[in-house]
Motif scaffolding. Structure first.
Motif, PDB file in Angstrom:
ATOM      1  N   ALA A 182      32.082  -4.759  53.592  1.00 59.00           N
ATOM      2  CA  ALA A 182      32.284  -3.469  52.929  1.00 59.00           C
ATOM      3  C   ALA A 182      33.677  -2.954  53.224  1.00 59.00           C
ATOM      4  CB  ALA A 182      31.241  -2.458  53.410  1.00 59.00           C
ATOM      5  N   GLY A 183      34.239  -2.179  52.291  1.00 54.55           N
ATOM      6  CA  GLY A 183      35.577  -1.642  52.478  1.00 54.55           C
ATOM      7  C   GLY A 183      35.671  -0.214  51.979  1.00 54.55           C
ATOM      8  N   ILE A 184      36.679   0.509  52.490  1.00 50.88           N
ATOM      9  CA  ILE A 184      36.906   1.886  52.060  1.00 50.88           C
ATOM     10  C   ILE A 184      38.396   2.166  52.061  1.00 50.88           C
ATOM     11  CG2 ILE A 184      36.508   2.736  54.435  1.00 50.88           C
ATOM     12  CD1 ILE A 184      35.352   5.305  53.155  1.00 50.88           C
ATOM     13  N   ASN A 185      38.909   2.605  50.918  1.00 52.32           N
ATOM     14  CA  ASN A 185      40.258   3.136  50.856  1.00 52.32           C
ATOM     15  C   ASN A 185      40.159   4.483  50.148  1.00 52.32           C
ATOM     16  OD1 ASN A 185      39.845   2.131  48.243  1.00 52.32           O
ATOM     17  ND2 ASN A 185      41.172   0.373  48.579  1.00 52.32           N
ATOM     18  N   TRP A 186      40.449   4.526  48.856  1.00 57.26           N
ATOM     19  CA  TRP A 186      40.184   5.754  48.107  1.00 57.26           C
ATOM     20  C   TRP A 186      38.781   5.761  47.522  1.00 57.26           C
ATOM     21  CZ3 TRP A 186      45.086   3.332  46.757  1.00 57.26           C
ATOM     22  CH2 TRP A 186      46.172   3.924  47.421  1.00 57.26           C
ATOM     23  N   SER A 187      38.088   4.622  47.651  1.00 58.21           N
ATOM     24  CA  SER A 187      36.717   4.484  47.219  1.00 58.21           C
ATOM     25  C   SER A 187      36.042   3.469  48.140  1.00 58.21           C
ATOM     26  CB  SER A 187      36.640   4.033  45.759  1.00 58.21           C
ATOM     27  OG  SER A 187      37.224   2.756  45.614  1.00 58.21           O
ATOM     28  N   THR A 188      34.768   3.247  47.923  1.00 54.36           N
ATOM     29  CA  THR A 188      34.046   2.253  48.715  1.00 54.36           C
ATOM     30  C   THR A 188      33.670   1.066  47.841  1.00 54.36           C
ATOM     31  OG1 THR A 188      31.940   3.361  48.275  1.00 54.36           O
ATOM     32  CG2 THR A 188      33.132   4.015  50.261  1.00 54.36           C
ATOM     33  N   TYR A 189      33.540  -0.095  48.453  1.00 54.36           N
ATOM     34  CA  TYR A 189      33.159  -1.296  47.708  1.00 54.36           C
ATOM     35  C   TYR A 189      32.468  -2.253  48.676  1.00 54.36           C
ATOM     36  CZ  TYR A 189      37.842  -2.392  49.505  1.00 54.36           C
ATOM     37  OH  TYR A 189      38.948  -2.531  50.303  1.00 54.36           O
ATOM     38  N   TYR A 190      31.600  -3.093  48.111  1.00 55.69           N
ATOM     39  CA  TYR A 190      30.683  -3.879  48.927  1.00 55.69           C
ATOM     40  C   TYR A 190      30.560  -5.309  48.430  1.00 55.69           C
ATOM     41  CZ  TYR A 190      29.272   0.783  50.385  1.00 55.69           C
ATOM     42  OH  TYR A 190      29.268   2.060  50.872  1.00 55.69           O
ATOM     43  N   ALA A 191      30.229  -6.184  49.347  1.00 53.59           N
ATOM     44  CA  ALA A 191      29.829  -7.529  48.966  1.00 53.59           C
ATOM     45  C   ALA A 191      28.487  -7.451  48.258  1.00 53.59           C
ATOM     46  CB  ALA A 191      29.724  -8.417  50.202  1.00 53.59           C
ATOM     47  N   ASP A 192      28.259  -8.343  47.320  1.00 49.61           N
ATOM     48  CA  ASP A 192      27.018  -8.335  46.554  1.00 49.61           C
ATOM     49  C   ASP A 192      25.800  -8.448  47.467  1.00 49.61           C
ATOM     50  OD1 ASP A 192      28.277 -10.203  43.666  1.00 49.61           O
ATOM     51  OD2 ASP A 192      28.391  -8.078  44.188  1.00 49.61           O
ATOM     52  N   ALA A 193      25.924  -9.189  48.560  1.00 47.36           N
ATOM     53  CA  ALA A 193      24.777  -9.438  49.440  1.00 47.36           C
ATOM     54  C   ALA A 193      24.275  -8.186  50.142  1.00 47.36           C
ATOM     55  CB  ALA A 193      25.148 -10.491  50.480  1.00 47.36           C
ATOM     56  N   VAL A 194      25.118  -7.150  50.233  1.00 48.80           N
ATOM     57  CA  VAL A 194      24.722  -5.944  50.967  1.00 48.80           C
ATOM     58  C   VAL A 194      24.692  -4.705  50.083  1.00 48.80           C
ATOM     59  CG1 VAL A 194      25.746  -6.944  53.042  1.00 48.80           C
ATOM     60  CG2 VAL A 194      27.048  -5.255  51.719  1.00 48.80           C
ATOM     61  N   LYS A 195      25.089  -4.832  48.838  1.00 49.28           N
ATOM     62  CA  LYS A 195      25.155  -3.672  47.947  1.00 49.28           C
ATOM     63  C   LYS A 195      23.768  -3.046  47.803  1.00 49.28           C
ATOM     64  CE  LYS A 195      28.041  -4.329  44.720  1.00 49.28           C
ATOM     65  NZ  LYS A 195      28.710  -4.820  43.490  1.00 49.28           N
ATOM     66  N   GLY A 196      23.713  -1.738  47.964  1.00 45.53           N
ATOM     67  CA  GLY A 196      22.442  -1.026  47.880  1.00 45.53           C
ATOM     68  C   GLY A 196      21.719  -0.913  49.202  1.00 45.53           C
TER      69      GLY A 196
END
Length: 122
Positions: free
Chosen positions: A49-63
Motif C-alpha cells: 500500500a502507498g500514500i502520497n496525495w492519495s492512497t493506492y493498494y496492491a490487488d491482493a489487499v484492496k478492500g
C-alpha cells in the motif's frame, strides 16, 4: 534524512486484524511518499500500500487493508483486516520522494525500516 521504525506485528488468527505503525524521525512523513511492502522468506519484497496525495493498494489487499498518515504524530499506519495466511510476511515501511502517480516499485523508495513480522495462523 528520515528514520523509520515499524511496530505492531504479531501472531493473529485468520480473519483477525492488526494495525501496524511506522514512526518517523528526522523529517516529517508529509515530506515523503510513504508505503508498506512485505517480504516472505525467499521471495521478492512486494508492494502492499502507498500514500502520497492519495492512497493506492496492491490487488491482493484492496478492500482489506487501509494505509493512513498522522502528520501530528509523524506516523504512518497500516490497518489490516480479514487477515489470511497468505498475508504472513515481514512488513516494511518505506519513504521516498513525492511524484505524481502511484509508486509501487522498491526503487522509488530511499528509506526503509527494519520490518515487523506478521504471522497469520489458519
Amino acid at each position: 534524512q528520515v528514520q523509520l521504525v515499524e511496530s505492531g506485528g504479531g501472531l493473529v488468527q485468520a480473519g483477525g486484524s492488526l494495525k501496524l505503525s511506522c514512526a518517523a524521525s528526522g523529517r516529517t512523513v508529509s515530506d515523503y511518499a510513504m508505503a508498506w511492502f512485505r517480504q516472505i522468506s525467499g521471495k521478492e519484497r512486494e508492494f502492499v500500500a502507498g500514500i502520497n496525495w492519495s492512497t493506492y493498494y496492491a490487488d491482493a489487499v484492496k478492500g482489506r487493508f487501509t494505509i493512513s498518515r498522522d502528520n501530528v504524530k509523524n506516523t504512518v499506519y497500516l490497518q489490516m483486516n480479514s487477515l489470511e495466511s497468505e498475508d504472513t510476511a515481514l512488513y516494511y515501511c518505506a519513504a521516498g520522494s513525492i511524484y505524481p502517480g502511484d509508486r509501487r516499485d522498491r526503487q522509488s523508495y530511499t528509506y526503509w525500516g527494519q520490518g515487523t513480522q506478521v504471522t497469520v495462523s489458519s
